[in-house]
Motif scaffolding. Structure first.
Motif, PDB file in Angstrom:
ATOM      1  N   TYR A 232       2.549   1.861  -3.498  1.00  0.00           N
ATOM      2  CA  TYR A 232       1.624   2.432  -4.479  1.00  0.00           C
ATOM      3  C   TYR A 232       1.345   3.902  -4.173  1.00  0.00           C
ATOM      4  O   TYR A 232       1.323   4.744  -5.080  1.00  0.00           O
ATOM      5  N   ARG A 233       1.143   4.244  -2.904  1.00  0.00           N
ATOM      6  CA  ARG A 233       0.879   5.646  -2.546  1.00  0.00           C
ATOM      7  C   ARG A 233       2.089   6.528  -2.836  1.00  0.00           C
ATOM      8  O   ARG A 233       1.934   7.694  -3.203  1.00  0.00           O
TER       9      ARG A 233
ATOM     10  N   GLY B 128       2.745   5.422  -7.405  1.00  0.00           N
ATOM     11  CA  GLY B 128       1.653   5.361  -8.381  1.00  0.00           C
ATOM     12  C   GLY B 128       2.140   5.007  -9.767  1.00  0.00           C
ATOM     13  O   GLY B 128       2.848   4.024  -9.968  1.00  0.00           O
TER      14      GLY B 128
ATOM     15  N   ASP C  23      -3.709  -2.583  -8.147  1.00  0.00           N
ATOM     16  CA  ASP C  23      -3.290  -1.192  -8.401  1.00  0.00           C
ATOM     17  C   ASP C  23      -1.837  -1.120  -8.846  1.00  0.00           C
ATOM     18  O   ASP C  23      -1.496  -0.381  -9.778  1.00  0.00           O
ATOM     19  N   ILE C  24      -0.971  -1.860  -8.161  1.00  0.00           N
ATOM     20  CA  ILE C  24       0.454  -1.827  -8.528  1.00  0.00           C
ATOM     21  C   ILE C  24       0.661  -2.371  -9.932  1.00  0.00           C
ATOM     22  O   ILE C  24       1.355  -1.767 -10.749  1.00  0.00           O
TER      23      ILE C  24
ATOM     24  N   SER D 232       0.824  -1.213   0.000  1.00  0.00           N
ATOM     25  CA  SER D 232       0.000   0.000   0.000  1.00  0.00           C
ATOM     26  C   SER D 232       0.859   1.264   0.000  1.00  0.00           C
ATOM     27  O   SER D 232       0.552   2.222  -0.710  1.00  0.00           O
TER      28      SER D 232
ATOM     29  N   ALA E 127      -0.382   0.047 -12.507  1.00  0.00           N
ATOM     30  CA  ALA E 127       0.571   1.161 -12.617  1.00  0.00           C
ATOM     31  C   ALA E 127       1.842   0.727 -13.343  1.00  0.00           C
ATOM     32  O   ALA E 127       2.368   1.470 -14.174  1.00  0.00           O
TER      33      ALA E 127
ATOM     34  N   SER F 144      -0.413  -5.954  -5.841  1.00  0.00           N
ATOM     35  CA  SER F 144      -1.830  -5.596  -5.801  1.00  0.00           C
ATOM     36  C   SER F 144      -2.262  -5.268  -7.225  1.00  0.00           C
ATOM     37  O   SER F 144      -1.431  -4.989  -8.093  1.00  0.00           O
TER      38      SER F 144
END
Length: 191
Positions: A110-111, A114, A135-136, A107, A139, A133
């Motif tokens: 990613y924050r 990004g 999201d990762i 987490s 990205a 994840s």
């Protein structure tokens, strides 16, 4: 094998809340068995060179501060290698925890970065066991994925949400190639 230099950032036992620190002594002993090895403690943001490769450390354990390190996988060194015009992201054992913790390597990574995580090639986190994840991986948007999992665990690993997502991207053609450790040796040209 002649080991001359070791780049690391291990969490000492007294800084971890659980079994993460137990590995510190084991790795120190293993490194000592090679004789006089130069050890360099790397930190987030640090860059180094090895031959014609530039290595940039994106995440090291102290980046988790002030959160407790309770999971060994959160001590992973995550780094990016730039070589021959390609970028390779190594996610090591970074995984999405199933216990609901929010401030983990995945987490925070990613924050912090990004879309800047974009890479041509990506080593899948934690062998695919809830590695990375969605999201990762969105990205990173890799053309090629390196999946370090043995054959005996492949069918189990494929059941995790992040693994399903990656296999979907492969089927759609968004990811062009996949190299899985279970398939044996492969040569991946970088040019």
């Amino acid at each position: 094998v002649t080991l001359k230099r070791l780049l690391w950032n291990m969490v000492p036992y007294y800084e971890s809340k659980g079994y993460a620190g137990l590995y510190y002594g084991q790795i120190q002993s293993a490194a000592a068995s090679f004789g006089n090895v130069e050890t360099i403690k790397v930190h987030t943001g640090q860059k180094t060179r090895f031959a014609n490769a530039e290595i940039e450390f994106l995440f090291t354990p102290e980046t988790l501060a002030p959160y407790d390190i309770t999971e060994m996988n959160d001590t992973s060194l995550i780094f990016r290698v730039k070589i021959s015009g390609k970028t390779i992201l190594f996610l090591a054992d970074a995984s999405t925890p199933t216990d609901g913790r929010q401030n983990t390597t995945v987490s925070l990574l990613y924050r912090m970065y990004g879309a800047e995580l974009k890479a041509d090639i990506c080593q899948i986190g934690h062998h695919g066991w809830n590695g990375g994840s969605v999201d990762i991986y969105n990205a990173v948007a890799p053309d090629v994925i390196l999946w370090p999992v043995e054959e005996s665990r492949w069918t189990t690993v494929c059941r995790y949400p992040t693994s399903k997502h990656l296999l979907k991207l492969l089927a759609e053609g968004t990811i062009k190639q996949m190299y899985v450790a279970k398939d044996g040796q492969a040569v991946l040209p970088l040019t």
